[in-house]
Design a protein around this motif. Structure first.
Motif, PDB file in Angstrom:
ATOM      1  N   THR A 157      47.385  43.581  91.999  1.00  0.00           N
ATOM      2  CA  THR A 157      46.493  44.283  91.080  1.00  0.00           C
ATOM      3  C   THR A 157      45.929  45.555  91.701  1.00  0.00           C
ATOM      4  N   ALA A 158      46.004  45.671  93.021  1.00  0.00           N
ATOM      5  CA  ALA A 158      45.556  46.905  93.685  1.00  0.00           C
ATOM      6  C   ALA A 158      46.320  48.100  93.138  1.00  0.00           C
ATOM      7  N   VAL A 159      47.605  47.916  92.867  1.00  0.00           N
ATOM      8  CA  VAL A 159      48.434  49.003  92.322  1.00  0.00           C
ATOM      9  C   VAL A 159      47.895  49.415  90.951  1.00  0.00           C
ATOM     10  N   GLN A 160      47.593  48.435  90.119  1.00  0.00           N
ATOM     11  CA  GLN A 160      47.076  48.724  88.782  1.00  0.00           C
ATOM     12  C   GLN A 160      45.730  49.443  88.841  1.00  0.00           C
ATOM     13  N   LEU A 161      44.863  49.005  89.756  1.00  0.00           N
ATOM     14  CA  LEU A 161      43.537  49.614  89.869  1.00  0.00           C
ATOM     15  C   LEU A 161      43.618  51.053  90.382  1.00  0.00           C
ATOM     16  N   LEU A 162      44.550  51.317  91.282  1.00  0.00           N
ATOM     17  CA  LEU A 162      44.739  52.687  91.764  1.00  0.00           C
ATOM     18  C   LEU A 162      45.254  53.582  90.644  1.00  0.00           C
ATOM     19  N   ARG A 163      46.197  53.088  89.858  1.00  0.00           N
ATOM     20  CA  ARG A 163      46.730  53.860  88.729  1.00  0.00           C
ATOM     21  C   ARG A 163      45.618  54.153  87.714  1.00  0.00           C
ATOM     22  N   LYS A 164      44.788  53.156  87.476  1.00  0.00           N
ATOM     23  CA  LYS A 164      43.678  53.319  86.536  1.00  0.00           C
ATOM     24  C   LYS A 164      42.711  54.395  87.012  1.00  0.00           C
ATOM     25  N   ARG A 165      42.422  54.393  88.312  1.00  0.00           N
ATOM     26  CA  ARG A 165      41.507  55.398  88.870  1.00  0.00           C
ATOM     27  C   ARG A 165      42.134  56.790  88.806  1.00  0.00           C
ATOM     28  N   GLU A 166      43.440  56.872  89.034  1.00  0.00           N
ATOM     29  CA  GLU A 166      44.138  58.163  88.923  1.00  0.00           C
ATOM     30  C   GLU A 166      43.944  58.758  87.527  1.00  0.00           C
ATOM     31  N   ARG A 167      44.146  57.916  86.516  1.00  0.00           N
ATOM     32  CA  ARG A 167      44.023  58.396  85.138  1.00  0.00           C
ATOM     33  C   ARG A 167      42.586  58.764  84.797  1.00  0.00           C
ATOM     34  N   ALA A 168      41.636  57.947  85.242  1.00  0.00           N
ATOM     35  CA  ALA A 168      40.231  58.175  84.893  1.00  0.00           C
ATOM     36  C   ALA A 168      39.677  59.444  85.524  1.00  0.00           C
ATOM     37  N   LEU A 169      40.102  59.733  86.769  1.00  0.00           N
ATOM     38  CA  LEU A 169      39.541  60.874  87.495  1.00  0.00           C
ATOM     39  C   LEU A 169      40.495  62.059  87.583  1.00  0.00           C
ATOM     40  N   ASN A 170      41.691  61.899  87.001  1.00  0.00           N
ATOM     41  CA  ASN A 170      42.706  62.957  87.048  1.00  0.00           C
ATOM     42  C   ASN A 170      42.994  63.383  88.493  1.00  0.00           C
ATOM     43  N   VAL A 171      43.222  62.373  89.329  1.00  0.00           N
ATOM     44  CA  VAL A 171      43.581  62.621  90.723  1.00  0.00           C
ATOM     45  C   VAL A 171      44.927  61.967  90.991  1.00  0.00           C
ATOM     46  N   SER A 172      45.473  62.222  92.160  1.00  0.00           N
ATOM     47  CA  SER A 172      46.766  61.644  92.524  1.00  0.00           C
ATOM     48  C   SER A 172      46.663  60.912  93.855  1.00  0.00           C
ATOM     49  N   TYR A 173      47.163  59.673  93.858  1.00  0.00           N
ATOM     50  CA  TYR A 173      47.289  58.898  95.093  1.00  0.00           C
ATOM     51  C   TYR A 173      48.772  58.603  95.290  1.00  0.00           C
ATOM     52  N   PRO A 174      49.501  59.451  96.000  1.00  0.00           N
ATOM     53  CA  PRO A 174      50.925  59.164  96.244  1.00  0.00           C
ATOM     54  C   PRO A 174      51.070  57.765  96.849  1.00  0.00           C
ATOM     55  N   MET A 175      51.723  56.865  96.129  1.00  0.00           N
ATOM     56  CA  MET A 175      51.744  55.471  96.527  1.00  0.00           C
ATOM     57  C   MET A 175      53.024  55.083  97.245  1.00  0.00           C
ATOM     58  N   MET A 176      52.864  54.344  98.331  1.00  0.00           N
ATOM     59  CA  MET A 176      53.978  53.786  99.084  1.00  0.00           C
ATOM     60  C   MET A 176      53.877  52.271  98.972  1.00  0.00           C
ATOM     61  N   LEU A 177      54.880  51.641  98.353  1.00  0.00           N
ATOM     62  CA  LEU A 177      54.812  50.210  98.074  1.00  0.00           C
ATOM     63  C   LEU A 177      55.579  49.385  99.095  1.00  0.00           C
ATOM     64  N   GLY A 178      54.877  48.434  99.704  1.00  0.00           N
ATOM     65  CA  GLY A 178      55.518  47.497 100.624  1.00  0.00           C
ATOM     66  C   GLY A 178      55.913  46.243  99.877  1.00  0.00           C
ATOM     67  N   LYS A 179      56.952  45.567 100.350  1.00  0.00           N
ATOM     68  CA  LYS A 179      57.403  44.350  99.663  1.00  0.00           C
ATOM     69  C   LYS A 179      56.431  43.198  99.884  1.00  0.00           C
ATOM     70  N   ASP A 180      55.662  43.243 100.980  1.00  0.00           N
ATOM     71  CA  ASP A 180      54.608  42.263 101.222  1.00  0.00           C
ATOM     72  C   ASP A 180      53.467  42.951 101.962  1.00  0.00           C
ATOM     73  N   HIS A 181      52.415  42.207 102.260  1.00  0.00           N
ATOM     74  CA  HIS A 181      51.222  42.816 102.844  1.00  0.00           C
ATOM     75  C   HIS A 181      51.447  43.341 104.270  1.00  0.00           C
ATOM     76  N   LEU A 182      52.275  42.651 105.039  1.00  0.00           N
ATOM     77  CA  LEU A 182      52.526  43.118 106.404  1.00  0.00           C
ATOM     78  C   LEU A 182      53.286  44.442 106.392  1.00  0.00           C
ATOM     79  N   GLU A 183      54.228  44.574 105.478  1.00  0.00           N
ATOM     80  CA  GLU A 183      54.961  45.835 105.379  1.00  0.00           C
ATOM     81  C   GLU A 183      54.035  46.956 104.916  1.00  0.00           C
TER      82      GLU A 183
END
Length: 300
Positions: A157-183
């Motif tokens: 859900t962290a991904v969803q919350l970051l996307r939501k904040r991007e839209r609300a504040l019109n900012v960009s968080y270039p996201m790098m997705l790991g397959k698990d938390h350690l990655e």
């Protein structure tokens, strides 16, 4: 033609009967399935301390939610052998839906979208989604992340919350997705990402077990609060009632708080370091008045 119609009608009745039988089995099937097979299959995570993680090469799974699962199943299915299956944030729900897993013991957020797919037990943890940074990064607030690389784990859900904040504040968080938390942590640890966003308890566990815990810190305001719960097949009221009742007994007896302190306050393996995360007021209230409300109820 009459024969064909009769055959078709018979087939339809058979299909309806089978469907009804399947529905009845689904309604109370998990306890029957565990009894018939002699085992209960637990979905666990390999790298989500202190909620669920693997210790050493012996594939021993431990953690707050793993222990809660074990205690619940010992209560409701004492004769069953416990079998552990490593899962990820992405495949937990499908494996619960198709019956591969009897119960999901990872740190899964209860939200309305997921409630359409699976059922959740009473909430047993309330996390805050925050960010971890390197101490030398100089980053202390979410506002400082604009335009910087941020790591997060696929399916969280962290991904969803970051996307939501991007839209609300019109900012960009270039996201790098790991397959698990350690990655995902490695992306931040190696400098490829400037921050790693995840539940605070999981961040604390990963940092405590990293090569240099003092090099990282959890900072910034929460992106949101999330109810975390065990999960299992939907439309299985008998199993949900059994799990919830077992959890209520642990809450009422004070045993759940002891389990919590064992994983969040006392030193935990493998490095015997403490997360120093005392039980929150929100979780204490939930122990006093248990419920299974989804994330959206917390956002109001």
């Amino acid at each position: 033609m009459k024969t064909s119609l009769k055959t078709l009608a018979a087939a339809m009745l058979l299909a309806l009967a089978c469907g009804s039988a399947a529905a009845q089995q689904a309604a109370g099937g998990t306890l029957d399935k565990i009894k018939a097979s002699g085992k209960a299959v637990l979905g666990v995570r390999e790298a989500s301390p202190p909620m669920a993680y693997m210790l050493g090469a012996g594939e021993k799974y431990v953690g707050y939610h793993v222990e809660l699962c074990e205690r619940v199943l010992k209560d409701i299915a004492p004769q069953a052998r416990l079998e552990y299956m490593a899962v990820t944030a992405q495949n937990t729900i499908p494996l619960v839906q198709n019956g591969t897993l009897d119960i999901g013991c990872g740190p899964t957020t209860n939200n309305t979208a997921r409630q359409q797919q699976v059922a959740f037990a009473l909430t047993t943890y309330v996390s805050e989604v925050r960010m971890a940074t390197r101490v030398d990064s100089g980053i202390a607030t979410l506002d400082q992340l604009a335009g910087r690389n941020v790591s997060a784990s696929t399916g969280t859900t962290a991904v969803q919350l970051l996307r939501k904040r991007e839209r609300a504040l019109n900012v960009s968080y270039p996201m790098m997705l790991g397959k698990d938390h350690l990655e995902s942590f490695l992306l931040m640890e190696s400098g490829r990402a400037d921050a790693f966003v995840l539940d605070d308890n999981l961040l604390a566990g990963i940092i405590a077990n990293s090569k240099n815990p003092a090099a990282y810190r959890i900072v910034g305001e929460p992106l949101g609060s999330e109810p975390i719960a065990l999960l299992f097949r939907k439309d299985d009221p008998a199993f949900k009632t059994a799990v919830d009742d077992a959890l209520r007994r642990l809450m009422k007896s004070g045993e759940l708080e002891k389990i919590y302190n064992r994983w969040f306050v006392a030193p935990i393996p493998p490095k015997n370091t403490s997360l120093n995360l005392p039980m929150s007021a929100a979780l204490r209230q939930l122990i006093a008045e248990p419920n299974d409300k989804p994330l959206e109820a917390y956002a109001k």
